[in-house]
Design a protein around this motif. Sequence first.
Motif, PDB file in Angstrom:
ATOM      1  N   LEU A   1      33.944  38.423  36.491  1.00  0.00           N
ATOM      2  CA  LEU A   1      35.294  39.058  36.358  1.00  0.00           C
ATOM      3  C   LEU A   1      35.722  39.388  37.874  1.00  0.00           C
ATOM      4  O   LEU A   1      35.366  40.296  38.355  1.00  0.00           O
ATOM      5  CB  LEU A   1      35.238  40.371  35.573  1.00  0.00           C
ATOM      6  CG  LEU A   1      34.882  40.300  34.113  1.00  0.00           C
ATOM      7  CD1 LEU A   1      34.885  41.787  33.458  1.00  0.00           C
ATOM      8  CD2 LEU A   1      35.636  39.063  33.399  1.00  0.00           C
ATOM      9  N   ASN A   2      36.607  38.607  38.369  1.00  0.00           N
ATOM     10  CA  ASN A   2      37.313  38.825  39.662  1.00  0.00           C
ATOM     11  C   ASN A   2      38.239  40.121  39.699  1.00  0.00           C
ATOM     12  O   ASN A   2      38.662  40.527  38.809  1.00  0.00           O
ATOM     13  CB  ASN A   2      37.830  37.522  40.439  1.00  0.00           C
ATOM     14  CG  ASN A   2      39.067  36.933  39.647  1.00  0.00           C
ATOM     15  OD1 ASN A   2      39.765  37.827  39.022  1.00  0.00           O
ATOM     16  ND2 ASN A   2      39.230  35.813  39.775  1.00  0.00           N
ATOM     17  N   LYS A   3      38.643  40.576  40.975  1.00  0.00           N
ATOM     18  CA  LYS A   3      39.402  41.652  41.226  1.00  0.00           C
ATOM     19  C   LYS A   3      40.740  41.336  40.256  1.00  0.00           C
ATOM     20  O   LYS A   3      41.206  42.271  39.581  1.00  0.00           O
ATOM     21  CB  LYS A   3      39.686  41.883  42.545  1.00  0.00           C
ATOM     22  CG  LYS A   3      40.442  43.156  42.723  1.00  0.00           C
ATOM     23  CD  LYS A   3      40.616  43.546  44.414  1.00  0.00           C
ATOM     24  CE  LYS A   3      41.158  44.961  44.490  1.00  0.00           C
ATOM     25  NZ  LYS A   3      40.216  46.155  43.988  1.00  0.00           N
ATOM     26  N   GLU A   4      41.615  40.078  40.201  1.00  0.00           N
ATOM     27  CA  GLU A   4      42.522  39.788  39.467  1.00  0.00           C
ATOM     28  C   GLU A   4      42.557  40.007  38.162  1.00  0.00           C
ATOM     29  O   GLU A   4      43.379  40.463  37.500  1.00  0.00           O
ATOM     30  CB  GLU A   4      43.038  38.595  40.233  1.00  0.00           C
ATOM     31  CG  GLU A   4      43.429  38.437  41.495  1.00  0.00           C
ATOM     32  CD  GLU A   4      42.494  38.432  42.558  1.00  0.00           C
ATOM     33  OE1 GLU A   4      41.190  38.103  42.116  1.00  0.00           O
ATOM     34  OE2 GLU A   4      42.671  38.547  43.753  1.00  0.00           O
ATOM     35  N   LYS A   5      41.354  39.510  37.668  1.00  0.00           N
ATOM     36  CA  LYS A   5      41.048  39.618  36.250  1.00  0.00           C
ATOM     37  C   LYS A   5      40.736  41.167  35.889  1.00  0.00           C
ATOM     38  O   LYS A   5      41.327  41.602  34.813  1.00  0.00           O
ATOM     39  CB  LYS A   5      39.774  38.916  35.657  1.00  0.00           C
ATOM     40  CG  LYS A   5      39.905  38.615  34.272  1.00  0.00           C
ATOM     41  CD  LYS A   5      38.921  37.465  33.753  1.00  0.00           C
ATOM     42  CE  LYS A   5      38.889  37.284  32.269  1.00  0.00           C
ATOM     43  NZ  LYS A   5      38.256  36.327  32.074  1.00  0.00           N
ATOM     44  N   ILE A   6      40.172  41.857  36.542  1.00  0.00           N
ATOM     45  CA  ILE A   6      39.816  43.240  36.309  1.00  0.00           C
ATOM     46  C   ILE A   6      41.331  44.003  36.205  1.00  0.00           C
ATOM     47  O   ILE A   6      41.656  44.761  35.303  1.00  0.00           O
ATOM     48  CB  ILE A   6      39.045  43.875  37.449  1.00  0.00           C
ATOM     49  CG1 ILE A   6      37.705  43.377  37.202  1.00  0.00           C
ATOM     50  CG2 ILE A   6      39.204  45.569  37.330  1.00  0.00           C
ATOM     51  CD1 ILE A   6      36.698  43.824  38.288  1.00  0.00           C
ATOM     52  N   GLU A   7      42.181  43.655  37.251  1.00  0.00           N
ATOM     53  CA  GLU A   7      43.376  44.534  37.318  1.00  0.00           C
ATOM     54  C   GLU A   7      44.229  44.134  36.018  1.00  0.00           C
ATOM     55  O   GLU A   7      45.060  45.007  35.658  1.00  0.00           O
ATOM     56  CB  GLU A   7      44.134  44.218  38.662  1.00  0.00           C
ATOM     57  CG  GLU A   7      43.391  44.496  39.784  1.00  0.00           C
ATOM     58  CD  GLU A   7      44.154  44.156  40.964  1.00  0.00           C
ATOM     59  OE1 GLU A   7      44.915  43.319  41.180  1.00  0.00           O
ATOM     60  OE2 GLU A   7      43.834  45.150  42.145  1.00  0.00           O
ATOM     61  N   GLN A   8      44.242  42.830  35.829  1.00  0.00           N
ATOM     62  CA  GLN A   8      45.162  42.240  34.627  1.00  0.00           C
ATOM     63  C   GLN A   8      44.639  42.802  33.133  1.00  0.00           C
ATOM     64  O   GLN A   8      45.335  43.430  32.475  1.00  0.00           O
ATOM     65  CB  GLN A   8      44.901  40.805  34.507  1.00  0.00           C
ATOM     66  CG  GLN A   8      45.946  40.155  33.612  1.00  0.00           C
ATOM     67  CD  GLN A   8      47.258  40.568  33.792  1.00  0.00           C
ATOM     68  OE1 GLN A   8      48.034  40.181  34.923  1.00  0.00           O
ATOM     69  NE2 GLN A   8      48.125  41.019  32.666  1.00  0.00           N
ATOM     70  N   MET A   9      43.219  43.064  33.138  1.00  0.00           N
ATOM     71  CA  MET A   9      42.697  43.767  31.788  1.00  0.00           C
ATOM     72  C   MET A   9      43.136  45.188  31.903  1.00  0.00           C
ATOM     73  O   MET A   9      43.543  45.499  30.830  1.00  0.00           O
ATOM     74  CB  MET A   9      41.390  43.662  31.904  1.00  0.00           C
ATOM     75  CG  MET A   9      40.535  42.240  31.773  1.00  0.00           C
ATOM     76  SD  MET A   9      38.800  42.063  31.777  1.00  0.00           S
ATOM     77  CE  MET A   9      38.340  42.908  30.210  1.00  0.00           C
ATOM     78  N   LEU A  10      43.191  45.856  32.874  1.00  0.00           N
ATOM     79  CA  LEU A  10      43.642  47.471  32.839  1.00  0.00           C
ATOM     80  C   LEU A  10      44.913  47.374  32.814  1.00  0.00           C
ATOM     81  O   LEU A  10      45.421  48.289  31.904  1.00  0.00           O
ATOM     82  CB  LEU A  10      43.179  47.860  34.226  1.00  0.00           C
ATOM     83  CG  LEU A  10      41.494  48.236  34.519  1.00  0.00           C
ATOM     84  CD1 LEU A  10      41.358  48.557  35.665  1.00  0.00           C
ATOM     85  CD2 LEU A  10      41.200  48.923  33.301  1.00  0.00           C
ATOM     86  N   LEU A  11      45.930  46.539  33.091  1.00  0.00           N
ATOM     87  CA  LEU A  11      47.448  46.410  33.039  1.00  0.00           C
ATOM     88  C   LEU A  11      47.488  46.265  31.620  1.00  0.00           C
ATOM     89  O   LEU A  11      48.612  46.873  31.049  1.00  0.00           O
ATOM     90  CB  LEU A  11      47.832  45.528  34.003  1.00  0.00           C
ATOM     91  CG  LEU A  11      49.416  45.161  33.878  1.00  0.00           C
ATOM     92  CD1 LEU A  11      50.183  46.530  34.230  1.00  0.00           C
ATOM     93  CD2 LEU A  11      49.864  44.242  34.444  1.00  0.00           C
TER      94      LEU A  11
END
Length: 483
Positions: free
Chosen positions: A452-462
């Motif tokens: 899970l890269n940073k972009e995916k992490i941010e998208q999951m939280l969003l």
Amino acid sequence: MKIKTIYSLISILGFLLMTGCSQSSKTQIKPVQSKLNLNQTFAVTNVNVITMKQDSEILRNATVVIQNKKILNINGNTPADALLIDGRNKWLIPGLIDMHVHTNADVNFKGNKPTQGATFFMDTQDVMTTYVTNGVTTILELDGRVEHFGQRNEIAEGKVIGPRMAIAPVINGGDQNNGGRIVNTASDARQAVRSIKAEGYNFVKVYSQLNMESFEAIVEESNKQGLKVLGHIPDAYKGKTERAFVPHFGLVVHAEEYSKQIRNKSKTKKDAEHFAEMTKKNNTWVIPNLLALVRIAEQARSLDSIRLKDTFKYVHPLLQDKWMTSNQYHKSASPENFAYFDSIIEFHKDLVKAFKKAGVPMLAGTDAGTSGILTGFSLHDELELMVEAGMTSEETLVSATRLSAEWLGIGKEVGTIESGKYADLVLLDANPLEDIKNSRSIRGVFVNGNWLNKEKIEQMLLDLAQQNEADKDKYKWSKRRNY
């Protein structure tokens, strides 16, 4: 107002909070879905590896290769088809372990009829997102029930991106009408343990209302059945705490279990040292769980301590409403409570210092899922409090990785960064050994070998925040019986 026992509050809220979930008709703003690519090979290059091994080894500018969920090698050959992840000036640590959580699961709000199933359903991915995006790749559920096995199976099957789950059910004493596993005799206690073994659990949690006879029978029978025992120090041992430390009572899950033993007395460093001595003598380990009382004290003073947190948006709307409208900590607030909470927060710091001096192993756990303690994010809060209490950054990281894996009995699979172990890893932008707050500087997370890269992490939280916002007006705690 008379000060209520912290146990009672946590017992009530812990059960209620496990019910936060979403109906099958929820708005379809879904988190990142989880058809995981289990065949991808990765190589994290030029990274500083904090192995968390006992020799405190740090590997500078190393390459870590991940294949088939596991660490294939460190500084070995890199397969030609590997996806390269630039680790320059970054730090790789083992996935974090929260040893005290209460994970929301499907629940029946309407009563026990012969064919009645759950009436309120949760999305498992929604619940697990805040764990994995915070680098928490293993959890110990401390109010285990069958629904948690279902969640664990969803994760194992690859339907959900979630942490490894260890599960411990509770045995308590007292009024049989309170529900759950209630025992008041040694024979009933032994049968409860045998049932827990037959149901597939590996751990037993003991609770506060157990009498001495039942508590000691649980510990003895659990050892015969190959189950580890953890939990509370029963109230029956007040004034004779040493008697609770019987062989195979393996883990105390709150520093508060000690402070409540001398609740109506002044609490001194000498008391802390005495508790640490009896704990060490019995080879019992401890979860300080400093965060729980800090959050209780904050909520007692003001609900803004929850409402204004940036992470509040990741809490399910039903729980948001409950925490704001039915918050037992706030309802029982009084100047006497404030003074008491403040005093035991300081005493718990003394306990951590005493445990450290006595050589009592300490594990990181947060009571995540109870009011004001948000899953995943809370572990970083706890690590900071452990450092404030006198532990080093390295000691706190060890408590949340290698030592927790060792106590759970999975130290051969996770907890350190070594070839052959599962790839539960957290890539950080800064060195957590220099400042434990750097554990929050997450660049990416490997969950069971999946990146899970940073972009995916941010998208999951969003996506989770948007889902909760869309559902904000649908759920009211006062109407939960209608769901």
